[in-house]
Scaffold this active site. Structure first.
Site, PDB file in Angstrom:
ATOM      1  NE  ARG A   1      34.902  38.424  43.721  1.00  0.00           N
ATOM      2  CZ  ARG A   1      35.078  37.650  42.666  1.00  0.00           C
ATOM      3  NH1 ARG A   1      35.582  36.582  42.816  1.00  0.00           N
ATOM      4  NH2 ARG A   1      34.241  37.610  41.429  1.00  0.00           N
TER       5      ARG A   1
ATOM      6  CE  LYS B   1      27.296  31.005  39.721  1.00  0.00           C
ATOM      7  NZ  LYS B   1      28.612  30.677  39.783  1.00  0.00           N
TER       8      LYS B   1
ATOM      9  CB  CYS C   1      42.098  40.167  39.455  1.00  0.00           C
ATOM     10  SG  CYS C   1      41.078  38.968  38.455  1.00  0.00           S
TER      11      CYS C   1
ATOM     12  CB  THR D   1      42.622  30.090  41.893  1.00  0.00           C
ATOM     13  OG1 THR D   1      42.655  31.249  41.355  1.00  0.00           O
ATOM     14  CG2 THR D   1      42.618  28.875  40.932  1.00  0.00           C
TER      15      THR D   1
ATOM     16  CG  LEU E   1      37.641  38.230  30.043  1.00  0.00           C
ATOM     17  CD1 LEU E   1      36.488  37.316  30.118  1.00  0.00           C
ATOM     18  CD2 LEU E   1      37.459  38.512  28.678  1.00  0.00           C
ATOM     19  NE  ARG E   2      39.483  46.366  30.545  1.00  0.00           N
ATOM     20  CZ  ARG E   2      39.314  47.084  29.991  1.00  0.00           C
ATOM     21  NH1 ARG E   2      39.677  48.457  30.236  1.00  0.00           N
ATOM     22  NH2 ARG E   2      38.797  47.384  28.708  1.00  0.00           N
TER      23      ARG E   2
HETATM   24  C1  UDX Z   1      41.869  43.245  36.446  1.00  0.00           C
HETATM   25  C2  UDX Z   1      42.749  43.201  35.050  1.00  0.00           C
HETATM   26  O1  UDX Z   1      42.589  44.467  34.462  1.00  0.00           O
HETATM   27  C3  UDX Z   1      42.279  42.237  33.934  1.00  0.00           C
HETATM   28  O2  UDX Z   1      43.219  42.099  32.965  1.00  0.00           O
HETATM   29  C4  UDX Z   1      42.470  40.942  34.889  1.00  0.00           C
HETATM   30  O3  UDX Z   1      42.258  39.601  34.436  1.00  0.00           O
HETATM   31  C5  UDX Z   1      41.718  40.943  36.228  1.00  0.00           C
HETATM   32  O4  UDX Z   1      41.952  41.816  36.927  1.00  0.00           O
HETATM   33  P1  UDX Z   1      39.511  43.866  36.949  1.00  0.00           P
HETATM   34  O5  UDX Z   1      39.729  43.418  38.522  1.00  0.00           O
HETATM   35  O6  UDX Z   1      38.127  43.576  36.421  1.00  0.00           O
HETATM   36  O7  UDX Z   1      40.551  43.348  35.969  1.00  0.00           O
HETATM   37  O8  UDX Z   1      39.401  45.443  37.254  1.00  0.00           O
HETATM   38  P2  UDX Z   1      40.413  46.843  36.660  1.00  0.00           P
HETATM   39  O9  UDX Z   1      39.619  47.473  35.855  1.00  0.00           O
HETATM   40  O10 UDX Z   1      41.685  46.228  36.100  1.00  0.00           O
HETATM   41  O11 UDX Z   1      40.571  47.384  38.028  1.00  0.00           O
HETATM   42  C6  UDX Z   1      41.345  46.918  39.486  1.00  0.00           C
HETATM   43  C7  UDX Z   1      41.333  47.968  40.254  1.00  0.00           C
HETATM   44  O12 UDX Z   1      42.355  48.979  39.986  1.00  0.00           O
HETATM   45  C8  UDX Z   1      39.933  48.701  40.497  1.00  0.00           C
HETATM   46  O13 UDX Z   1      39.780  48.803  42.241  1.00  0.00           O
HETATM   47  C9  UDX Z   1      40.257  50.047  39.987  1.00  0.00           C
HETATM   48  O14 UDX Z   1      39.524  51.140  40.473  1.00  0.00           O
HETATM   49  C10 UDX Z   1      41.769  50.124  40.070  1.00  0.00           C
HETATM   50  N1  UDX Z   1      42.187  51.278  39.228  1.00  0.00           N
HETATM   51  C11 UDX Z   1      42.211  50.975  37.718  1.00  0.00           C
HETATM   52  C12 UDX Z   1      42.751  52.370  39.546  1.00  0.00           C
HETATM   53  O15 UDX Z   1      42.677  52.888  40.988  1.00  0.00           O
HETATM   54  N2  UDX Z   1      43.494  53.267  38.811  1.00  0.00           N
HETATM   55  C13 UDX Z   1      43.378  53.068  37.628  1.00  0.00           C
HETATM   56  O16 UDX Z   1      44.130  53.911  36.882  1.00  0.00           O
HETATM   57  C14 UDX Z   1      42.989  51.736  37.060  1.00  0.00           C
END
Ligand code: UDX
Length: 432
Positions: free
Chosen positions: A331, A35, A263, A86, A153-154
């Site tokens: 994931r 990496k 997450c 984690t 972060l998303r």
């Molecule tokens: C999330 C949190 O937003 C972030 O703050 C945290 O630190 C890590 O986890 P992430 O996993 O990147 O981020 O994705 P996110 O955009 O939050 O979406 C998570 C899941 O929810 C996805 O499968 C998405 O499709 C779903 N989702 C999100 C919905 O089904 N409906 C929504 O309205 C929003």
């Protein structure tokens, strides 16, 4: 400032790169030699829009250093961020903290002058106390402050989220550490109202509570979508109507498949596990987890129903398989159990995803990846719009499929049911 990010996974890499772009010197450490070699060629091991450009820029300016040399990076840095994974422990819901404690034990041997050690990894409440116990020997108590600074972060939006955060949470009771970290974040918090100083345990819990709340919001709207389907109501009206109430807000109220990613599933499970250890029943979050698991089954059953229970030999095309757009992350993607089930039932599953082929489906006999969207859709019986990539928002299904009878199941409510009806396309959506 001189920073050291331990772990160049999602959180460590994005934060390290963004910190270097703010003018800090950042040592990104990982034990994975391959990496680090890749990063030293400015190649990015993850898919994140804009990240490669930032890496190239800061690497060239020598503010961003990728190394496997833990000791020397730690020695040089003023602040050390623990950014290792984690994951959920096997056979339980608890967070696996082995990597975190390994790092703490390694740090113990290498801290010779004052350093701030920050956990960015998502860790259960009281983990900071345990790290402190490892690091702080009685005689050099003043040498280290252990701080919690959770990451929000998303994926896919990580750089924007870093530069324009809703909040930066710093958990510490050390005035010195707080002052230094506030200074570090000053260029992006601008308005200091975005900076929240809490206890260390508080910061650890804020991260889990936020993710669990958002996951609950999604499960809430997904269950209401089930009711909308039975009562002929459009879930989009419900989301808009609820969202206009400022106490509720319109975000994370989009109905769709089960939520996934690195997450929400992991953190909701870990939070329940922590609460259980303290004999606290988080019944609402438990329901969210249950509801999300059921959702995967429910939508698969709906596919079966749409195809009149005749799955064998049916051509089914998944458009998008990642848990959300603008990431290559698989994931806990809802597509995995769905596709596995359909494969088992003898369907011919094809999929196209802008982020490429997925190892998760490589060994499945009836599942095939198509680089080309038209080839994936040609003569298919059913299109499943699983992930809302922009690539899928203006499709001409008739042209793509080139056959008379086909069905579209839009799991992300991208298309208008009325327009689909006008075009005489057999169309199903979620909660409408
Ligand atoms: C999330 C949190 O937003 C972030 O703050 C945290 O630190 C890590 O986890 P992430 O996993 O990147 O981020 O994705 P996110 O955009 O939050 O979406 C998570 C899941 O929810 C996805 O499968 C998405 O499709 C779903 N989702 C999100 C919905 O089904 N409906 C929504 O309205 C929003």
């Amino acid at each position: 400032m001189k920073l050291c990010m331990i772990g160049t996974g999602y959180v460590g890499l994005v934060s390290g790169v963004c910190f270097s772009d703010l003018g800090n010197t950042v040592y990104c450490v990982d034990k994975d030699k391959k990496k680090i070699e890749l990063l030293n060629k400015c190649k990015v091991p993850i898919y994140e829009p804009g990240l490669e450009e930032l890496i190239k820029k800061n690497f060239k300016q020598k503010r961003l250093i990728f190394t496997t040399d833990f000791k020397s990076a730690v020695e040089k840095a003023d602040i050390i961020f623990i950014c290792v994974g984690t994951p959920t422990n096997k056979n339980s819901n608890s967070a696996n903290l082995n990597y975190v404690f390994q790092v703490a034990n390694q740090l113990k041997k290498n801290i010779k002058k004052y350093k701030i050690v920050v956990t960015k990894s998502t860790v259960p409440v009281t983990t900071g106390d345990k790290i402190e116990k490892i690091l702080v020997k009685q005689k050099n108590k003043k040498l280290v402050d252990v701080v919690s600074n959770p990451e929000f972060l998303r994926e896919g939006e990580a750089i924007r989220d870093f530069v324009y955060p809703d909040r930066v949470v710093i958990g510490t009771n050390s005035k010195k550490a707080n002052r230094i970290l506030k200074n570090l974040y000053l260029p992006i918090i601008k308005k200091s109202s975005r900076y929240l100083h809490t206890s260390r345990r508080g910061a650890e819990l804020i991260k889990y509570a936020s993710n669990a709340f958002l996951a609950t919001k999604i499960s809430f709207i997904n269950e209401l979508a089930n009711l909308c389907e039975q009562t002929n109501v459009d879930i989009k009206d419900i989301s808009s109507g609820m969202g206009l109430d400022q106490r509720i807000g319109d975000r994370f109220l989009r109905a769709g498949p089960a939520y996934g990613g690195s997450c929400f599933p992991k953190d909701t499970r870990a939070l329940i596990d922590t609460a259980n250890k303290y004999k606290v029943d988080l019944s609402i979050i438990k329901s969210t987890v249950k509801s999300n698991n059921l959702r995967k089954i429910k939508l698969t059953k709906k596919i079966e129903k749409i195809l009149n229970k005749k799955l064998k030999g049916k051509k089914i095309t998944f458009l998008g398989v990642t848990f959300k757009p603008n990431t290559d992350d698989m994931r806990e993607a809802a597509s995995i159990p769905m596709i596995k089930y359909l494969n088992k039932k003898g369907c011919e599953v094809r999929y196209h995803d802008p982020s490429g082929e997925k190892k998760e489906f490589r060994n499945l006999k009836n599942v095939k990846y198509f680089k080309d969207i038209s080839a994936a859709c040609l003569k298919t019986d059913l299109i499943i719009l699983h992930t809302e990539w922009n690539d899928f928002k203006l499709l001409n299904f008739k042209k793509l499929i080139k056959k008379k009878n086909f069905i579209v199941y839009d799991l992300r409510n991208i298309y208008s049911p009325t327009k689909m009806r006008e075009m005489k396309i057999k169309y199903f959506a979620v909660g409408r």
